[in-house]
Write a protein that holds these residues in place. Structure first.
Motif, PDB file in Angstrom:
ATOM      1  N   VAL A  33     -15.113  17.325  -0.969  1.00  0.00           N
ATOM      2  CA  VAL A  33     -15.933  16.338  -1.344  1.00  0.00           C
ATOM      3  C   VAL A  33     -17.198  16.577  -0.754  1.00  0.00           C
ATOM      4  CG1 VAL A  33     -16.361  13.736  -1.231  1.00  0.00           C
ATOM      5  CG2 VAL A  33     -13.938  14.696  -1.416  1.00  0.00           C
ATOM      6  N   ILE A  85     -15.701  17.766  -5.589  1.00  0.00           N
ATOM      7  CA  ILE A  85     -15.973  16.305  -5.892  1.00  0.00           C
ATOM      8  C   ILE A  85     -17.226  16.182  -5.598  1.00  0.00           C
ATOM      9  CG2 ILE A  85     -15.281  13.838  -5.615  1.00  0.00           C
ATOM     10  CD1 ILE A  85     -12.388  14.606  -5.174  1.00  0.00           C
ATOM     11  N   MET A 139      -7.610  14.147  -9.008  1.00  0.00           N
ATOM     12  CA  MET A 139      -7.083  15.372  -8.195  1.00  0.00           C
ATOM     13  C   MET A 139      -5.734  15.650  -8.905  1.00  0.00           C
ATOM     14  SD  MET A 139      -7.971  14.783  -4.330  1.00  0.00           S
ATOM     15  CE  MET A 139      -6.977  13.325  -4.026  1.00  0.00           C
ATOM     16  N   ILE A 167     -11.013  22.421  -6.412  1.00  0.00           N
ATOM     17  CA  ILE A 167     -11.492  21.285  -7.005  1.00  0.00           C
ATOM     18  C   ILE A 167     -12.581  20.581  -6.137  1.00  0.00           C
ATOM     19  CG2 ILE A 167     -10.696  18.924  -7.287  1.00  0.00           C
ATOM     20  CD1 ILE A 167      -7.903  20.127  -7.145  1.00  0.00           C
ATOM     21  N   VAL A 189     -16.252  15.224 -10.921  1.00  0.00           N
ATOM     22  CA  VAL A 189     -15.118  16.064 -10.419  1.00  0.00           C
ATOM     23  C   VAL A 189     -15.286  17.532 -11.130  1.00  0.00           C
ATOM     24  CG1 VAL A 189     -12.713  16.308  -9.833  1.00  0.00           C
ATOM     25  CG2 VAL A 189     -13.840  14.199  -9.750  1.00  0.00           C
ATOM     26  N   VAL A 231      -8.755   8.248  -7.762  1.00  0.00           N
ATOM     27  CA  VAL A 231      -9.302   9.680  -6.959  1.00  0.00           C
ATOM     28  C   VAL A 231      -8.027  10.560  -7.061  1.00  0.00           C
ATOM     29  CG1 VAL A 231     -10.103  10.653  -4.808  1.00  0.00           C
ATOM     30  CG2 VAL A 231     -10.851   8.711  -5.555  1.00  0.00           C
ATOM     31  N   ASP A 281     -13.164  21.362 -11.814  1.00  0.00           N
ATOM     32  CA  ASP A 281     -12.016  22.125 -11.635  1.00  0.00           C
ATOM     33  C   ASP A 281     -12.245  23.280 -12.223  1.00  0.00           C
ATOM     34  OD1 ASP A 281     -10.319  22.423 -13.953  1.00  0.00           O
ATOM     35  OD2 ASP A 281     -10.434  20.362 -13.761  1.00  0.00           O
TER      36      ASP A 281
END
Length: 596
Positions: free
Chosen positions: A195, A55, A32, A53, A68, A28, A70
């Motif tokens: 998240v 998730i 990131m 970002i 994920v 994780v 971005d």
């Protein structure tokens, strides 16, 4: 003839993904890190570019995968080949046009950490003005690369990474687990992280100062942080800064004593991404009384990004942080003496350990730390002001022997038998050439006791001869002096050198022929013995001198000898115990005879 290495890609993937990292949870963090780097790179040319970002765990995707997304710079097909498929490639400077040290990690190697929990990694990425490119990597070392079809085209610039979990690792991708890990590593990132639409990034970092935040409110915030992270409410909070390393942070002073030999670990962030909660050797060894949380931009992480690389810069940081802690203690002494005394009561061992080598800390200890003396607790500065010469004993046992008698003679002495104390007292002249220090030994004290007048000395000679004959078998030299307190009949004196000589002779007697001869080389020509000094001012001693009954006097001599051992906190040897029994039973028998 030269040859080219043949690399087993499957073995390299296994090595990096299963042996470089300590735990699967780092995947994780790596995802990131890559997302933050991509956004950072995009904002070089477009400072107003969006930065976020997102998730999405399997509970959101619905197909068992973790995704994920971005809004970063994205990659071209050539960059995907270069960064995701060339293991060992470590530069982002040329490929993304941005200085290397601005990035948290490395796209290629960092992404491989995902093979800890996934059998398949899918990357969909789009650079400005280019098509969407799809890269699919497999745990066996294969990868595919192609332009994405229209239905999988990314509408905006950025990257999406999708993980297909390996069998048995599904729990690592679950929502609760991802929230916990993302919060641990990314809660202080400057770029928002969500998240499943839940915000992970929080408020001010511990090292941040908001001008609008009152000092009291900041202290309450830091106290709460320390309680949550380290489990204690700090004695004090110290701001840290080392500009050369881009380091800022805070040190939390422990409110309870810490073991100097215990392992000390600190919480370190790299560009606001948690590097590790368990970084050692960030501070000098003597600074075991604080726990730190710091952020750095220049210190180098190891390949796994779970520790700091030992180099000259880390040495410089360690020294600079040590200087900060020393400065805090010095300021505390100037501005809050009671606070410093409270701190020393808890952490004097750490301060004394530092003062052994640091003159500034030695001055602080001299001024503020009370030592045990036979005149009561005094700082070394107070002791020197009242008594001039700083006389001290280097062991607790010697202090116990000499303290009461020395005080009665008006001789002030410091107990320097505790850890570091003798070294500190002996170093006082290093910081002030006017200070005179002197070790007070048992032999020195004997020479300071008042000798008898010649006529009195002649009168006690028969007693002295009898006492010496009685105690010769116990290896003791007998003296008669006059000293205070008069209530003390006899004083047993044994200094360190004499104790060593006695131990060597005892070892020589008990060893075999070879070792006896070896020990004999150390004792040859040496006849140091403990001294038993009878006090002529004591009524019982004067009565024993004048009794005229040698048998009764011998019993009294043995009894007074053992009592002096006990008063001096000396251990009893078998021969001493036998002398005690003989004296006690003999005196008891004589007393019983008087009742007939």
């Amino acid at each position: 003839m030269s040859y080219t290495f043949h690399v087993d890609l499957r073995g390299i993937v296994d090595l990096l993904s299963h042996h470089l990292y300590a735990s699967p949870r780092v995947y994780v963090r790596e995802l990131m890190q890559n997302a933050v780097d991509a956004i950072t790179a995009r904002r070089v040319g477009d400072p107003g570019a969006p930065g976020a970002i997102h998730i999405y765990p399997p509970e959101s995707t619905g197909d068992g995968t973790l995704r994920v997304e971005d809004t970063g710079i994205g990659l071209t097909e050539a960059q995907v080949h270069e960064l995701l498929a060339t293991i060992g490639r470590s530069s982002k400077r040329d490929d993304l046009g941005f200085a290397r040290h601005e990035f948290l990690g490395q796209f290629g190697i960092g992404l491989l950490s995902c093979f800890l929990v996934a059998d398949e990694i899918r990357v969909r990425t789009r650079a400005a003005g280019g098509p969407t490119v799809e890269w699919i990597g497999y745990g066996d070392g294969r990868y595919e690369l192609h332009v994405a079809p229209a239905e999988r085209d990314r509408p905006e610039q950025g990257t999406t990474v999708t993980l297909v979990p390996r069998r048995g690792a599904e729990h690592w991708l679950g929502r609760d687990t991802v929230v916990e890990i993302a919060s641990l590593y990314g809660s202080l990132l400057p770029i928002p992280v969500q998240v499943d639409h839940e915000a992970i990034t929080t408020g001010l970092a511990p090292w941040e100062n908001d001008p609008a935040e009152p000092a009291g409110a900041r202290r309450e915030r830091l106290d709460a942080y320390s309680q949550e992270v380290f489990g204690f409410s700090p004695f004090d909070v110290i701001d840290l800064a080392v500009p050369a390393a881009g380091l800022r942070g805070v040190a939390f002073v422990l409110p309870m004593p810490a073991n100097p030999t215990s392992r000390v670990a600190h919480r370190v962030y790299l560009k606001q991404m948690l590097l590790s909660e368990d970084i050692e050797r960030l501070l000098p060894e003597w600074a075991f009384f604080v726990r730190c949380v710091v952020d750095t931009t220049e210190l180098r992480p190891t390949a796994s990004r779970e520790a700091l690389y030992e180099d000259a810069l880390l040495d410089e940081v360690r020294d600079a942080l040590g200087d900060t802690l020393r400065g805090w203690m010095t300021r505390l002494g100037r501005t809050d003496p009671r606070g410093l005394q409270a701190f020393l009561r808890v952490h004097h061992l750490g301060v004394k350990a530092l003062a052994v080598h640091d003159d500034e800390m030695l001055r602080l200890v001299e001024q503020w730390w009370p030592f045990e003396t036979n005149m009561g607790p005094l700082t070394l500065a107070e002791f020197r002001e009242r008594h001039g010469v700083v006389r001290y004993t280097p062991s607790v046992d010697e202090f116990r022997q000499l303290a009461a008698v020395a005080a009665a003679q008006g001789i002030a002495v410091v107990n320097a038998g505790y850890v570091y104390d003798a070294e500190l007292v002996s170093r006082l002249p290093d910081v002030d050439s006017d200070i005179v220090t002197e070790i007070l030994t048992a032999s020195d004290l004997a020479t300071r006791l008042e000798p008898l007048d010649p006529d009195v000395e002649l009168a006690v000679r028969p007693f002295l001869v009898l006492a010496q004959r009685t105690l010769d078998r116990l290896g003791v030299q007998v003296l008669v002096r006059a000293f205070e307190p008069a209530s003390m009949p006899a004083l047993h004196l044994l200094d360190g050198d004499t104790a060593l000589a006695v131990d060597l002779r005892q070892g020589q007697e008990q060893a075999d022929e070879l070792w006896s001869s070896i020990l004999g080389t150390f004792t040859q020509g040496r006849d140091e013995r403990p001294q038993l000094v009878f006090n002529h001012r004591n009524p019982l001693v004067r009565q024993a001198i004048s009794t005229g009954d040698d048998e009764l006097t011998t019993l009294a001599i043995e009894g007074l000898y053992v009592q002096a051992l006990l008063l001096g906190h000396q251990p009893l040897r078998p021969a001493d115990t036998a002398a005690l029994n003989q004296s006690f039973l003999g005196l008891l028998a004589r007393a019983m005879e008087g009742t007939r």
